[in-house]
Scaffold this active site. Structure first.
Site, mmCIF file in Angstrom:
data_model
loop_
_atom_site.group_PDB
_atom_site.id
_atom_site.type_symbol
_atom_site.label_atom_id
_atom_site.label_comp_id
_atom_site.label_asym_id
_atom_site.label_seq_id
_atom_site.Cartn_x
_atom_site.Cartn_y
_atom_site.Cartn_z
ATOM 1 N N GLU A 185 6.661 12.808 -3.685
ATOM 2 C CA GLU A 185 7.065 11.421 -3.419
ATOM 3 C C GLU A 185 8.470 11.110 -3.930
ATOM 4 O O GLU A 185 9.288 10.512 -3.231
ATOM 5 C CB GLU A 185 6.056 10.437 -4.031
ATOM 6 C CG GLU A 185 4.823 10.196 -3.184
ATOM 7 C CD GLU A 185 3.791 11.305 -3.314
ATOM 8 O OE1 GLU A 185 3.970 12.179 -4.171
ATOM 9 O OE2 GLU A 185 2.806 11.301 -2.548
ATOM 10 N N HIS B 160 -6.804 4.720 -7.197
ATOM 11 C CA HIS B 160 -6.412 4.634 -5.794
ATOM 12 C C HIS B 160 -6.771 3.293 -5.154
ATOM 13 O O HIS B 160 -6.969 3.210 -3.956
ATOM 14 C CB HIS B 160 -7.070 5.779 -4.992
ATOM 15 C CG HIS B 160 -6.513 7.115 -5.338
ATOM 16 N ND1 HIS B 160 -7.087 8.298 -4.926
ATOM 17 C CD2 HIS B 160 -5.425 7.460 -6.048
ATOM 18 C CE1 HIS B 160 -6.377 9.311 -5.397
ATOM 19 N NE2 HIS B 160 -5.363 8.821 -6.081
#
Lengths: 326, 483
Positions: free
Chosen positions: A60, A129
């Site tokens: 990322e 998450h």
């Protein structure tokens, strides 16, 4: 008007903007050959080829940085994060590079890029998450933060985001991708920073954004049966925030409930409440109440997850309280 | 805990009040809600109500004294409580009443000024009651140079309440009703703060509405959590009309010697100020017309024959006619607001009523919607209560046009002075028998002279004349008034 899913509305916006401007390109994990983890980029590799639809490694920070560099040399990158939970690893590029580049280069480098992906909780993805990050990101001068809650706004705001010369954070929702709604075809643009009154009523204002717009609409339907009519103000953009739309509504109803997906402390709602107390002090008949996630990491267990999330029941309770009905 | 008794703003326009009479003596036991004194405002004599319990320890104003709103008038405290600092600070806040002498007089040295400020600080912290919010605001906005000796003490002990929205609200609070608990499911860990010394709670909206409508929060029972006064309570109070009667009129002063000095009353001061305001800056012109009131006179006789409850005066008939004529001429039913003219859709006709030491203008709201019978009954009621000085502020404010009648004094015609920001007033003379020509014959007719004063800034001659024409048609054909 065509009825599309939120997912297809996003795909349509991407396709139209990729066609419109060849400086626009999409990159991220699984966006090309796999057609996107959530299929938002379905068919785009076939149409635009591997130079414009780019698969990245699971890095990322790395590909966010590549995006920043590409924007500095004049391209218009769209960086997809598989979810914003993973984007935490890339925040240095988002916050320290993208958000500050124009300012710290003395205006030499524009940053026409979009960081997008699903935000907040889905179902049973547990603590790491299931997080809604808008208040973190909206805290940063230099970023614009968009939170569409309907397919039409998803398309119109994504097109605005891609055309904007500033770094835009675009927050979608896994639970939103299958939501259907009417979407205008072609050149449908929703301006950044403009809220929409999604429902009109005199009794109470519900101010919300993103996924919670659907909850607010359900609440509006339920309460209408009891003769309680609420204003649903969909912020659509949380930075910059449409303070006038908030004041207009609260000055009419004299009471407000602020509904959001994230946690209470320093949440988006605290900023909304601050604007209300400043702009509408003499119009308030009750303290402004907030509805948000409970102050715990999201539990995995289904029943606990349900209890931790903000929902219609909690919102109704807050509305009844500010109306002095309970 | 000590409670300060201050001159409260008892009407929307009140800036100072005259203490007419003390109802309690020093040493009397006081309960919250007791009537401490009668205060003459610019329009009426109102009651000053205790906002706390204890003993009336000190009276700081004498009967007859006029004090600006916010001035400390008395102190209620426990019998053994030390109130020196509060009493000492009396002059510092308002600087008006004779109490200034107690804190050093006019020529205070820097040292005694600092002392006064220090006293003030002590007193405000002691009377924790209602000043908390006002004080913190005052502190925040106090320029540093006003703070003495780096102490950061607030300079004023007597924060001035906003008109109509006293910052020292009344005590009554449901005893058991604790502060509202933090909403469950909201994750809030804030404890419910106990009310400080019985402060009455009200929402900001409720306070704003009360101010706008001239309603005293003190007399209202709140229905929100912890007794909080909320919007619906103000609306209900408006409907019911909060009782705020008064007891006796001011005592007559005995006269001595060859002459009598009459002090200027508040109402006299107000009249002077307002009317000077009027005849100075308002370019007024006058239109006089004489109308045939024979049929109106016959109507009066017929109504009277039906019984006392149907009686109507000439004034009632004129007011009804004025209201209907205004409905046809909204340009006359207006306020001059400096930068614009506001024409009203609703018609609120004020009628001048002479009272003992002045005049007052109670209002017939929506007079065009009222029947002649309604107007007659309401006008009688208002005039009666005006003479007893029992009108509520909202009963003599809010008019859009005025009527003044001196016919009963045998005045043929006169010019009335406009009550700003209205743009017109009608002066009604007496209806008298006159010989007039009708179809070449000399006949006896009742004739009525009306004079309209117009603010030329808003109303032009032709506009006023057309209004008078309509009005005359109504009066000459009184069936139009009941049609």
């Amino acid at each position: 008007m065509a009825v599309l899913t939120y997912r297809d509305a996003l795909t349509q916006a991407l396709r139209e903007e990729l066609q419109r401007d060849d400086r626009v390109f999409l990159m991220g994990e699984e966006v090309a050959q796999y057609n996107g983890a959530y299929k938002v980029s379905k068919g785009l590799l076939d149409e635009f080829g591997p130079m414009r639809i780019v698969d990245t490694p699971i890095t990322e920070l790395g590909f966010a940085g590549v995006g920043v560099g590409a924007a500095m040399v004049g391209l218009r990158p769209i960086v997809e994060f598989m979810t914003w939970n993973f984007a935490l690893l890339a925040l240095d590029e988002v916050v320290n590079a993208a958000a500050k580049m124009l300012y710290m280069s003395g205006g030499q480098y524009k940053m026409p890029m979009v960081f997008r992906g699903p935000n907040g909780a889905a179902l049973q993805l547990a603590g790491q998450h299931s997080q809604a990050w808008e208040s973190w990101l909206a805290h940063i001068p230099g970023l614009k933060v968009l939170t569409p809650g309907t397919p039409a706004d998803a398309k119109g705001l994504l097109k605005s985001a891609i055309r904007d010369d500033n770094p835009v954070v675009f927050l979608e929702g896994e639970m939103l991708y299958n939501v259907k709604g009417e979407v205008p075809e072609g050149e449908h643009i929703v301006p950044i920073g403009v809220a929409e009154l999604k429902r009109e009523g005199d009794h109470c204002s519900v101010i919300t954004h993103g996924k919670m717009v659907l909850v607010a609409m359900k609440v509006a339907d339920d309460l209408a049966k009891e003769g309680i009519n609420i204003d649903v103000v969909d912020l659509r953009t949380v930075r910059p925030m449409d303070v006038e739309a908030i004041s207009r509504s609260v000055q009419k109803t004299n009471r407000a409930v602020v509904l959001e997906e994230g946690w209470e402390i320093c949440g988006m709602g605290s900023q909304v409440v601050d604007f209300i107390q400043r702009e509408c002090f003499d119009d308030l008949d009750a303290p402004v109440l907030r509805v948000h996630q409970e102050e715990v990491p999201m539990p995995y267990a289904k029943n606990l997850e349900r209890a931790a999330k903000p929902d219609a029941g909690k919102t109704v309770k807050a509305i009844r309280k500010v109306m002095y009905l309970d | 805990m000590a409670t300060k008794v201050v001159m409260e703003a008892l009407s929307p326009t009140m800036e100072e009040g005259r203490l007419v009479k003390w109802n309690k003596n020093e040493g009397d036991q006081i309960k919250s809600g007791d009537i401490l004194a009668e205060v003459e405002t610019d329009k009426a004599v109102m009651e000053l109500v205790a906002r706390g319990d204890g003993v009336l320890r000190k009276r700081l104003a004498n009967e007859g004294d006029a004090s600006p709103v916010g001035t400390l008038l008395a102190v209620i405290a426990a019998p053994d409580e030390n109130i020196d600092s509060i009493v000492g600070s009396a002059g510092a806040g308002a600087g008006a009443s004779g109490q200034a002498a107690q804190s050093g007089g006019a020529s205070q040295s820097a040292g005694s000024a600092a002392q006064a400020v220090a006293d003030t600080k002590e007193s405000t912290s002691k009377s924790a009651v209602p000043q908390a919010p006002a004080q913190s605001q005052g502190e925040a906005s106090t320029p540093p140079q006003q703070k003495a000796g780096g102490q950061g003490a607030p300079p004023s002990a007597a924060p001035r309440p906003a008109p109509g929205a006293p910052s020292r609200p009344a005590a009554p609070r449901p005893p058991a009703a604790a502060a509202p608990a933090a909403p469950k499911g909201n994750g809030s860990s804030r404890p419910a703060a106990p009310a400080a010394g019985g402060r009455q709670r009200s929402s900001p909206l409720a306070r704003r509405l009360a101010t706008e409508r001239g309603i005293q929060l003190g007399g209202i029972q709140g229905t929100g959590p912890g007794g909080r006064i909320v919007k619906r309570d103000i609306e209900n109070a408006k409907a019911a009309g909060v009782a705020a009667g008064r007891s006796a009129a001011a005592a007559r002063l005995a006269t001595e010697g060859d002459f009598k000095d009459v002090a200027l009353t508040q109402i006299r001061k107000t009249i002077a100020k307002r009317l000077t305001e009027s005849n100075g800056p308002i370019p007024t012109f006058f239109l006089t017309a004489e109308f045939d009131a024979t049929r109106a006179a016959e109507l009066r006789i017929q109504l009277a024959e039906m019984g006392d409850e149907y009686k109507a005066s000439f004034n009632d008939i004129v007011i009804k006619a004025v209201a209907l004529a205004l409905a046809e001429h909204p340009e006359v039913n207006a306020h001059w607001l400096g930068d614009k003219i506001r024409q009203f859709n609703r018609i609120h006709v004020a009628m001048a009523v002479a009272i003992e030491d002045g005049l007052i203008t109670p209002v017939l709201f929506d007079a065009d919607q009222m029947t002649l019978w309604d107007i007659s009954a309401k006008a009688r009621d208002l005039a009666g209560r005006a003479r007893e000085r029992k009108l509520m502020p909202e009963e003599y404010t809010g008019s859009t046009f005025s009527v003044s009648n001196l016919g009963m004094f045998g005045i043929d015609q006169f010019t009335a002075i406009i009550n700003p920001p209205e743009t017109g007033i009608l002066a009604v003379g007496r209806a008298e028998d006159k010989a007039v020509f009708v179809d070449g014959q000399v006949v006896m007719r009742k004739r009525l002279r009306l004079t309209m004063s117009c603010d030329h800034r808003a109303v032009d001659g032709a506009v006023g004349a057309r209004f008078l024409q309509t009005l005359g048609r109504m009066i000459e054909n009184p069936l139009m008034l009941v049609y």
